[in-house]
Design an enzyme around this catalytic site. Structure first.
Site, PDB file in Angstrom:
ATOM      1  CB  VAL A   1      -0.946   0.054   1.226  1.00 51.27           C
ATOM      2  CG1 VAL A   1      -2.087  -0.907   1.087  1.00 51.27           C
ATOM      3  CG2 VAL A   1      -0.180  -0.173   2.516  1.00 51.27           C
TER       4      VAL A   1
ATOM      5  CB  ALA B   1      -2.336   9.246  -1.614  1.00 53.07           C
TER       6      ALA B   1
ATOM      7  CB  VAL C   1      18.608 -10.606   6.349  1.00 56.74           C
ATOM      8  CG1 VAL C   1      19.629 -10.423   7.467  1.00 56.74           C
ATOM      9  CG2 VAL C   1      18.957  -9.777   5.127  1.00 56.74           C
TER      10      VAL C   1
ATOM     11  CE  LYS D   1      -3.312  13.739  -2.404  1.00 54.94           C
ATOM     12  NZ  LYS D   1      -2.659  12.998  -1.319  1.00 54.94           N
TER      13      LYS D   1
ATOM     14  CB  THR E   1       3.078  12.453   5.574  1.00 57.41           C
ATOM     15  OG1 THR E   1       2.257  11.699   6.471  1.00 57.41           O
ATOM     16  CG2 THR E   1       2.509  13.842   5.424  1.00 57.41           C
TER      17      THR E   1
HETATM   18  C1  LIG Z   1      -2.486   1.256   5.596  1.00 53.66           C
HETATM   19  C2  LIG Z   1      -1.363   2.036   5.006  1.00 53.66           C
HETATM   20  C3  LIG Z   1      -1.616   2.965   4.009  1.00 53.66           C
HETATM   21  C4  LIG Z   1      -0.574   3.730   3.479  1.00 53.66           C
HETATM   22  N1  LIG Z   1      -0.836   4.692   2.555  1.00 53.66           N
HETATM   23  C5  LIG Z   1       0.149   5.528   2.176  1.00 53.66           C
HETATM   24  C6  LIG Z   1      -0.091   6.584   1.280  1.00 53.66           C
HETATM   25  O1  LIG Z   1      -1.193   6.776   0.787  1.00 53.66           O
HETATM   26  N2  LIG Z   1       0.936   7.402   0.974  1.00 53.66           N
HETATM   27  C7  LIG Z   1       2.187   7.225   1.477  1.00 53.66           C
HETATM   28  O2  LIG Z   1       3.082   8.037   1.205  1.00 53.66           O
HETATM   29  N3  LIG Z   1       2.454   6.179   2.260  1.00 53.66           N
HETATM   30  C8  LIG Z   1       1.483   5.343   2.638  1.00 53.66           C
HETATM   31  N4  LIG Z   1       1.761   4.301   3.469  1.00 53.66           N
HETATM   32  C9  LIG Z   1       3.145   4.030   3.831  1.00 53.66           C
HETATM   33  C10 LIG Z   1       3.838   3.285   2.689  1.00 53.66           C
HETATM   34  O3  LIG Z   1       3.178   2.088   2.419  1.00 53.66           O
HETATM   35  C11 LIG Z   1       5.273   2.977   3.072  1.00 53.66           C
HETATM   36  O4  LIG Z   1       5.898   4.114   3.579  1.00 53.66           O
HETATM   37  C12 LIG Z   1       6.050   2.537   1.877  1.00 53.66           C
HETATM   38  O5  LIG Z   1       5.401   1.511   1.211  1.00 53.66           O
HETATM   39  C13 LIG Z   1       7.419   2.068   2.275  1.00 53.66           C
HETATM   40  O6  LIG Z   1       7.398   0.804   2.859  1.00 53.66           O
HETATM   41  P1  LIG Z   1       8.785   0.146   3.173  1.00 53.66           P
HETATM   42  O7  LIG Z   1       9.571   0.056   1.925  1.00 53.66           O
HETATM   43  O8  LIG Z   1       9.402   0.854   4.329  1.00 53.66           O
HETATM   44  O9  LIG Z   1       8.388  -1.302   3.704  1.00 53.66           O
HETATM   45  P2  LIG Z   1       7.853  -2.606   2.930  1.00 53.66           P
HETATM   46  O10 LIG Z   1       7.054  -2.299   1.749  1.00 53.66           O
HETATM   47  O11 LIG Z   1       7.241  -3.452   3.997  1.00 53.66           O
HETATM   48  O12 LIG Z   1       9.187  -3.313   2.421  1.00 53.66           O
HETATM   49  C14 LIG Z   1      10.022  -4.047   3.281  1.00 53.66           C
HETATM   50  C15 LIG Z   1      11.067  -4.762   2.450  1.00 53.66           C
HETATM   51  O13 LIG Z   1      11.981  -5.401   3.330  1.00 53.66           O
HETATM   52  C16 LIG Z   1      12.174  -6.729   2.903  1.00 53.66           C
HETATM   53  N5  LIG Z   1      12.571  -7.551   4.054  1.00 53.66           N
HETATM   54  C17 LIG Z   1      12.020  -7.551   5.281  1.00 53.66           C
HETATM   55  N6  LIG Z   1      12.646  -8.466   6.068  1.00 53.66           N
HETATM   56  C18 LIG Z   1      13.619  -9.004   5.313  1.00 53.66           C
HETATM   57  C19 LIG Z   1      14.594 -10.003   5.550  1.00 53.66           C
HETATM   58  N7  LIG Z   1      14.702 -10.644   6.713  1.00 53.66           N
HETATM   59  N8  LIG Z   1      15.435 -10.313   4.546  1.00 53.66           N
HETATM   60  C20 LIG Z   1      15.349  -9.703   3.332  1.00 53.66           C
HETATM   61  N9  LIG Z   1      14.439  -8.766   3.054  1.00 53.66           N
HETATM   62  C21 LIG Z   1      13.582  -8.424   4.032  1.00 53.66           C
HETATM   63  C22 LIG Z   1      10.851  -7.124   2.285  1.00 53.66           C
HETATM   64  O14 LIG Z   1      10.987  -8.240   1.427  1.00 53.66           O
HETATM   65  C23 LIG Z   1      10.511  -5.845   1.544  1.00 53.66           C
HETATM   66  O15 LIG Z   1      11.199  -5.836   0.309  1.00 53.66           O
HETATM   67  C24 LIG Z   1       0.742   3.518   3.953  1.00 53.66           C
HETATM   68  C25 LIG Z   1       0.993   2.532   4.922  1.00 53.66           C
HETATM   69  C26 LIG Z   1      -0.042   1.800   5.460  1.00 53.66           C
HETATM   70  C27 LIG Z   1       0.261   0.773   6.502  1.00 53.66           C
END
Ligand SMILES: Cc1cc2nc3c(=O)[nH]c(=O)nc-3n(C[C@H](O)[C@H](O)[C@H](O)COP(=O)(O)OP(=O)(O)OC[C@H]3O[C@@H](n4cnc5c(N)ncnc54)[C@H](O)[C@@H]3O)c2cc1C
Length: 500
Positions: A49, A52, A187, A80, A346
Site C-alpha cells: 500500500v 497517495a 536475511v 492529485k 506523508t
Molecule cells: C495502511 C497504510 C496505508 C498507506 N498509505 C500511504 C499513502 O497513501 N501514501 C504514502 O506516502 N504512504 C502510505 N503508506 C506508507 C507506505 O506504504 C510505506 O511508507 C512505503 O510503502 C514504504 O514501505 P517500506 O519500503 O518501508 O516497507 P515494505 O514495503 O514493507 O518493504 C520491506 C522490504 O523489506 C524486505 N525484508 C524484510 N525483512 C527481510 C529479511 N529478513 N530479509 C530480506 N528482506 C527483508 C521485504 O521483502 C521488503 O522488500 C501507507 C501505509 C499503510 C500501513
C-alpha cells in the site's frame, strides 16, 4: 585532515523505501567510489500500500532526472490536487485541503483575514472558492501549472496517486542501470562488532554473507536492523493517533479518475479512496479499541464501488517513531523508522526527506556522532510536524456520535499544537511554518475546513475600504473560475501526456 571514506553500502528491503534509497544514492554516489547492494526477499514481499503522495515527490523525481510522463505511465498514476475530507468536522460536511493558496495576500496580510471580515459581514462564499486547486479538483480538471507567475494558473501544486509496487519496480530498473546490485534472499542473521555494536555483516538463508560499512534498514515495520538488532526503542504516539489497523482492498474503476484523494470519516476511523488510471485503492484506517476487524471489513466492503480485484488485507501498525532514526552505522528509512497513518499521505515524503538528509549528512568511517545527532534532530522535527498536523484533524472534530470520536474530541494534545490552535482562534495568526512539511496554506485549509473560525481578523484588514475589498474578492473568485474553465479535463490531460 583527511576523510576516511566508506565504500560499501547495504540496503535491506526492496519496498518503496528501499528502492527510493537505492535510486537516490546511485544518483549521488559515483559507482567508482561506492558499491551499493540491496537485499530483498520475494518470500516476505512488501506492504503493497502507499499510493497517495504530496507535491514534494516531484522534487525527488526531478533530482533523479526522472521523466514525469514516463514515470506516470509506468506507475499508472493520476494527478492529485488535494484531499477531500468528508464527515470529519461533522456528518454531512466536507472540505478540501488543496495543494494551492487561498486568494493572495494583500498589504502583507494573509488572505484568510480578508475572507473572515467578509464572512462576518454576511458573505457566505466558502474560502475554497478562492483556491484554484480546489476549483479545478471539484470540476475534475487538470493542466500543469504555467510558469507565468502573474497568472493564477501558476498558483497551485500537484502530486500523484500511483501504484506503489510499480513505483518500486520502476526505481529498481533505474537503480540497476546505475550499478546497484540486487540480491534476492532472506536475511536470517545480523552480526555486530563487539567493540561498539556497529553492524558488521548480514547472513542470508542461502549462507551468503554480506559485509558493509553503512547499513540502511528499509525492512518495513519489523525494523530488522534498527530494532531487532540494535534495540533502538520506539516512541508510541497512539494516545494521540489511536488508529492502529487498516484494511485495504483494490477495486475496478467505475468512473473517470478524479484528481484528488477522498478521506471519509467513519465510526472508528476513516476510509480512503485513491483513483489510479487502472483501478481504485480503498482502505479503512481504524482503531481496534473501538471496532472489531469484522465490523471494519463490513464497513469498508459496504462503502466501495466497483468489483473487488484483490482480497481485503489487514495491516496492523502503531503510530510513532524510533527513538533514533540513525543509530551507529544504521539508518532506518521508511516503515522501519516509524509510521504516521496515511491521512495526509506523508510516508513517501518522509522517506524522500530521510534520503536527502542522509545524502547531506553522508558519513565517513568516523560516523561523527555530532552529525548523526543533527540528522536525528532534523528527522525528529519532521515526524513531530506531521504528527501534530494529523492530530489537528481528529482533535477539532465536532462529532460525538461514537466512542471513537468522543475520545478524539476530548483527548489531551501536544502543547505546541494546543498553542497553534489557540493562537488561530484568538488572533487568526498561523504560527510561522514556512520551513515545515506543512506550510501556511495547508494549516489554513485544515483549520478553516474543520470550522475553527478566529474570533477576530487582522487589524490591518480595515485599511482597505470595505467596498473596494468586496470588489477585489469578487475579482479573485471570477479570475479563478474563468481560468479553470479553460483547463482540460483530468482525463484529457492524462490521455495527452501519460496514458498507461
Ligand atoms: C495502511 C497504510 C496505508 C498507506 N498509505 C500511504 C499513502 O497513501 N501514501 C504514502 O506516502 N504512504 C502510505 N503508506 C506508507 C507506505 O506504504 C510505506 O511508507 C512505503 O510503502 C514504504 O514501505 P517500506 O519500503 O518501508 O516497507 P515494505 O514495503 O514493507 O518493504 C520491506 C522490504 O523489506 C524486505 N525484508 C524484510 N525483512 C527481510 C529479511 N529478513 N530479509 C530480506 N528482506 C527483508 C521485504 O521483502 C521488503 O522488500 C501507507 C501505509 C499503510 C500501513
Amino acid at each position: 585532515m583527511q576523510n576516511n571514506p566508506i565504500k560499501n553500502i547495504v540496503i535491506v528491503g526492496g519496498g518503496t523505501a528501499g528502492w527510493m534509497t537505492a535510486a537516490a544514492l546511485s544518483r549521488y554516489l559515483p559507482p567508482k567510489d561506492y558499491t551499493i547492494k540491496l537485499i530483498e526477499s520475494d518470500q516476505i514481499g512488501t506492504i503493497g500500500v502507499g499510493e497517495a503522495t504530496i507535491p514534494g515527490i516531484r522534487d525527488f523525481n526531478n533530482k533523479l532526472g526522472i521523466d514525469e510522463n514516463e514515470f506516470m505511465r509506468a506507475t499508472k498514476a493520476t494527478y492529485k490536487l488535494g484531499i477531500e475530507f468528508i464527515d470529519w468536522t461533522k456528518k454531512g460536511h466536507a472540505y478540501v485541503h488543496p495543494f494551492s493558496y487561498f486568494g493572495h495576500d494583500l498589504n502583507g496580510v494573509p488572505f484568510h483575514n480578508y475572507w473572515l471580515k467578509q464572512k462576518q459581514l454576511g458573505d457566505t462564499t466558502n474560502i475554497s472558492e478562492y483556491s484554484i486547486g480546489y476549483t479545478a479538483a471539484k470540476l475534475n480538471k487538470f493542466s500543469h501549472p504555467t510558469s507565468d507567475q502573474k497568472s493564477v494558473l501558476s498558483k497551485f501544486f500537484y502530486a500523484f496517486h500511483l501504484d506503489a509496487t510499480l513505483y518500486a519496480n520502476y526505481l529498481r530498473k533505474f537503480s540497476s542501470k546505475a550499478g546497484v546490485e540486487r540480491i534476492e534472499g532472506k536475511v536470517i542473521n545480523v552480526s555486530t562488532r563487539k567493540s561498539d555494536g556497529f553492524i558488521e555483516k548480514l547472513t542470508l538463508e542461502s549462507g551468503q554473507t554480506i559485509q558493509g560499512d553503512l547499513f540502511i534498514d528499509c525492512s518495513g515495520f519489523r525494523g530488522l536492523l534498527i530494532e531487532q538488532t540494535l534495540k533502538t526503542g520506539y516512541q508510541d504516539w497512539s494516545h494521540w493517533l489511536p488508529c492502529d489497523r487498516a484494511i485495504a482492498v483494490q477495486t475496478v474503476s467505475t468512473e473517470d479518475a478524479i484528481p484528488y484523494t477522498k478521506a471519509t470519516a467513519r465510526e472508528a476511523g476513516w476510509q480512503w479512496k485513491i483513483p489510479l488510471q487502472s483501478r481504485v485503492g480503498n482502505g479503512y484506517v481504524y482503531s481496534s479499541q473501538y471496532i472489531s476487524d469484522e465490523q471494519a471489513k463490513q464497513t469498508l466492503l459496504s462503502n466501495i464501488e466497483g468489483e473487488m480485484i484483490t482480497e481485503p488485507k489487514f495491516i496492523p501498525f502503531k503510530a510513532g517513531k524510533r527513538n533514533k532514526l540513525w543509530n551507529r552505522n544504521c539508518v532506518a528509512i521508511g516503515l522501519s523508522s516509524g509510521f504516521l497513518e496515511p491521512l495526509e499521505s506523508t510516508s513517501i515524503h518522509l522517506i524522500q526527506t530521510s534520503i536527502m538528509k542522509l545524502i547531506t549528512h553522508f558519513p565517513d568511517q568516523a560516523f561523527n556522532p555530532v552529525d548523526i545527532q543533527d540528522y536525528n534532530n532534523q528527522m525528529n522535527r519532521q515526524f513531530e510536524q506531521v504528527k501534530d498536523f494529523l492530530i489537528l484533524h481528529y482533535k477539532t472534530t465536532q462529532r460525538d456520535d461514537s466512542p471513537f470520536w468522543k475520545y478524539c474530541k476530548s483527548m489531551a494534545i501536544p502543547k505546541e499544537l494546543e498553542h497553534r490552535i489557540n493562537l488561530f482562534i484568538e488572533t487568526g495568526h498561523i504560527v510561522n511554518c514556512e520551513k515545515e512539511v506543512f506550510v501556511y496554506s495547508n494549516w489554513a485549509a485544515v483549520l478553516l475546513g474543520q470550522e475553527l473560525f478566529p474570533k477576530v481578523y487582522h487589524p490591518r484588514v480595515d485599511c482597505i475600504n470595505p467596498e473596494q475589498l468586496k470588489i477585489l474578492l469578487a475579482q479573485m473568485k471570477l479570475t479563478i473560475a474563468k481560468s479553470v474553465s479553460t483547463m482540460p479535463s483530468h482525463l484529457e490531460t492524462i490521455n495527452r501526456f501519460c496514458k498507461a
